[in-house]
Write a protein that holds these residues in place. Structure first.
Motif, PDB file in Angstrom:
ATOM      1  N   GLU A 221       0.761  -1.259  -0.027  1.00  0.00           N
ATOM      2  CA  GLU A 221       0.108  -0.097  -0.149  1.00  0.00           C
ATOM      3  C   GLU A 221       0.919   1.325  -0.130  1.00  0.00           C
ATOM      4  O   GLU A 221       1.971   1.457   0.968  1.00  0.00           O
TER       5      GLU A 221
ATOM      6  N   GLN B 138      -8.053  -1.280   0.886  1.00  0.00           N
ATOM      7  CA  GLN B 138      -6.612  -1.900   0.387  1.00  0.00           C
ATOM      8  C   GLN B 138      -7.194  -3.388  -0.170  1.00  0.00           C
ATOM      9  O   GLN B 138      -6.465  -3.960  -0.961  1.00  0.00           O
TER      10      GLN B 138
ATOM     11  N   ARG C 285      -9.670  -4.103  -1.493  1.00  0.00           N
ATOM     12  CA  ARG C 285     -10.679  -3.900  -2.761  1.00  0.00           C
ATOM     13  C   ARG C 285      -9.240  -4.071  -3.682  1.00  0.00           C
ATOM     14  O   ARG C 285      -9.527  -4.452  -4.872  1.00  0.00           O
ATOM     15  N   GLU C 286      -8.255  -3.237  -3.516  1.00  0.00           N
ATOM     16  CA  GLU C 286      -7.505  -2.923  -4.278  1.00  0.00           C
ATOM     17  C   GLU C 286      -6.642  -4.165  -4.835  1.00  0.00           C
ATOM     18  O   GLU C 286      -6.180  -4.582  -5.820  1.00  0.00           O
TER      19      GLU C 286
ATOM     20  N   ARG D  32      -4.730   3.900   2.309  1.00  0.00           N
ATOM     21  CA  ARG D  32      -6.219   3.931   2.373  1.00  0.00           C
ATOM     22  C   ARG D  32      -6.622   3.116   3.645  1.00  0.00           C
ATOM     23  O   ARG D  32      -5.762   2.160   4.316  1.00  0.00           O
TER      24      ARG D  32
ATOM     25  N   ARG E 286      -8.634  -6.026  -6.943  1.00  0.00           N
ATOM     26  CA  ARG E 286      -8.547  -5.377  -8.445  1.00  0.00           C
ATOM     27  C   ARG E 286      -7.384  -5.869  -9.107  1.00  0.00           C
ATOM     28  O   ARG E 286      -7.427  -6.304 -10.452  1.00  0.00           O
ATOM     29  N   LEU E 287      -6.125  -5.765  -8.573  1.00  0.00           N
ATOM     30  CA  LEU E 287      -4.798  -6.329  -8.741  1.00  0.00           C
ATOM     31  C   LEU E 287      -4.776  -7.740  -9.071  1.00  0.00           C
ATOM     32  O   LEU E 287      -3.798  -8.503  -9.771  1.00  0.00           O
TER      33      LEU E 287
END
Ligand code: AMP
Length: 421
Positions: free
Chosen positions: A361, A370, A372-373, A365, A376-377
């Motif tokens: 990170e 994080q 969610r990130e 956030r 997404r990744l």
């Protein structure tokens, strides 16, 4: 302020697409090198004279499509519209022929032509090409054609058609050109203005004009394949024999005239029925006179070039990238605060040094954001670092695929991921 845009006919290669290029390039390199070709890189710009002399002043490429400019020293320079002339310039200048035998070279890079932009036709585009320098043999033509076809097939492509022709040599082509002019002369008025202009300078180009009237006038035109001299005929027959023996289907197209003047004897093109009007994936041929024309010793050679953007369009349309998209990171490291980030930073760096693709990170956030990130990744694992983890030196690895959790000591993190590999 008005944002500045890219130039028409050029494209940005965005990260979402870059892996597709890496994949294409890796296949190209592997296929070229397996067949014994070594890479050559030449400058993007050259003296304008090189292309005028090499490609031919009367070709569309040289007369209409070159990006030519004068530099501060008043020298006329041109962004390369193709690479064969550059490779041969370099071959002569660096005495590559001194090693003897044949030289097998490949290249991949950007080319520049000021063309009318449409799908599959750009102003900056990329070509993969190979040049087999120093062999007059039909076996060399066949080897080059085979490399092109087999490489395209290795991407999973079907619906390819190989078109083959012989454009004759310096002895039989001038005779044929006169025969062709005799045929067109009485119907000159029916041809499009461009072809009328080609009549004197380059009548063979009329044969591959896309204009419907020109096509119908050309339909009954004499064919070069009926006017080859013995040397060209024997060579052509032998190329066909090699291709037949290698089980490569081909179609003879006596009207196949490629846009660059340097071709002699064999000319070929691979088209795909999946592409629209710009259906040529690549093409090439023999160019026995080019090196001499550029000031070197006469050296028979043959090569091809493929348009990488067109190849990419085909692979996308056929959905041939589907199983190849890159994986996400192995690990996403979430942190509660900057002090946790500082503490875990060396661990992240060590994981990366060990080849484990680790994200951390960087914005501060919430843990939820994080997560969610990480999702997404498409991270395979996530771990969260807080006071407790730092105190016990133990983190809980969450496997994103199934939510399962594994406690791992920080000192054993690298080994954990290495075992997974
Ligand atoms: P050429 O160098 O003209 O023999 O072209 C060889 C191949 O390069 C073609 O078959 C196309 O696939 C590709 N190509 C040529 N010109 C362009 C262009 N303007 N935009 C995209 N691809 C091109």
């Amino acid at each position: 302020m008005e944002p500045i845009k890219n130039i028409k006919g050029t494209q940005d290669l965005l990260p979402q697409q870059a892996w597709k290029w890496h994949y294409i390039e890796s296949v190209i390199r592997k296929m070229s090198e397996t067949a014994g070709y070594r890479e050559i890189r030449t400058p993007i710009f050259e003296s304008t004279q090189l292309f005028k002399r090499g490609i031919g002043e009367l070709t569309d490429v040289v007369s209409k499509e070159m990006y030519t400019f004068t530099d501060r020293g008043n020298t006329s320079l041109t962004l390369r519209p193709e690479m064969t002339a550059s490779v041969m310039r370099s071959w002569i200048q660096n005495s590559l022929g001194q090693e003897g035998g044949v030289q097998k070279l490949y290249y991949a890079g950007p080319m520049f032509r000021a063309e009318n932009v449409q799908k599959g036709r750009l102003r900056q585009f990329h070509q993969w090409g190979i040049e087999l320098v120093g062999s007059p043999a039909a076996a060399a033509d066949a080897e080059v054609i085979l490399l092109m076809i087999r490489t395209l097939e290795s991407f999973g492509l079907t619906n390819l058609k190989l078109k083959l022709n012989s454009v004759g040599d310096e002895n039989c082509r001038p005779v044929y050109r006169e025969i062709l002019k005799d045929y067109f002369r009485p119907r000159l008025a029916e041809l499009c203005p461009v072809c009328q202009g080609r009549f004197d300078s380059n009548p063979m180009r009329i044969l591959d004009c896309k204009n419907e009237t020109c096509k119908s006038v050309s339909a009954e035109a004499p064919k070069i394949t009926d006017h080859l001299n013995e040397a060209c005929q024997t060579h052509f027959d032998l190329v066909k024999t090699f291709l037949t023996k290698a089980n490569i289907p081909f179609e003879i197209d006596p009207f196949l005239v490629r846009g660059l003047d340097y071709y002699t004897k064999t000319a070929f093109e691979v088209i795909s029925t999946d592409l629209g009007s710009q259906n040529a994936v690549g093409g090439g041929g023999r160019y026995d006179l080019l090196i001499e024309q550029l000031g070197g010793k006469p050296t028979p050679s043959v090569g091809f070039a493929i348009g990488i953007e067109r190849l990419l369009i085909l692979l996308e349309e056929r959905n041939l990238f589907k199983d190849l998209s890159p994986k996400g990171p192995d690990l996403f490291v979430a942190t509660f605060s900057e002090s946790h980030q500082t503490a875990i930073f060396p661990v992240v760096q060590n994981l990366r040094l060990a080849g484990i693709r680790t994200e951390m990170e960087l914005i501060g956030r919430s843990i939820k954001a994080q997560m969610r990130e990480a999702d997404r990744l498409k991270a395979a694992y996530v771990l969260v670092v807080g006071d407790q983890e730092l105190e016990t030196q133990t983190v809980t690895l969450k496997k994103m695929a199934d939510g399962s959790q594994t406690p791992v000591n920080l000192s054993e993190l690298t080994d954990f991921f290495k075992r997974l590999a």
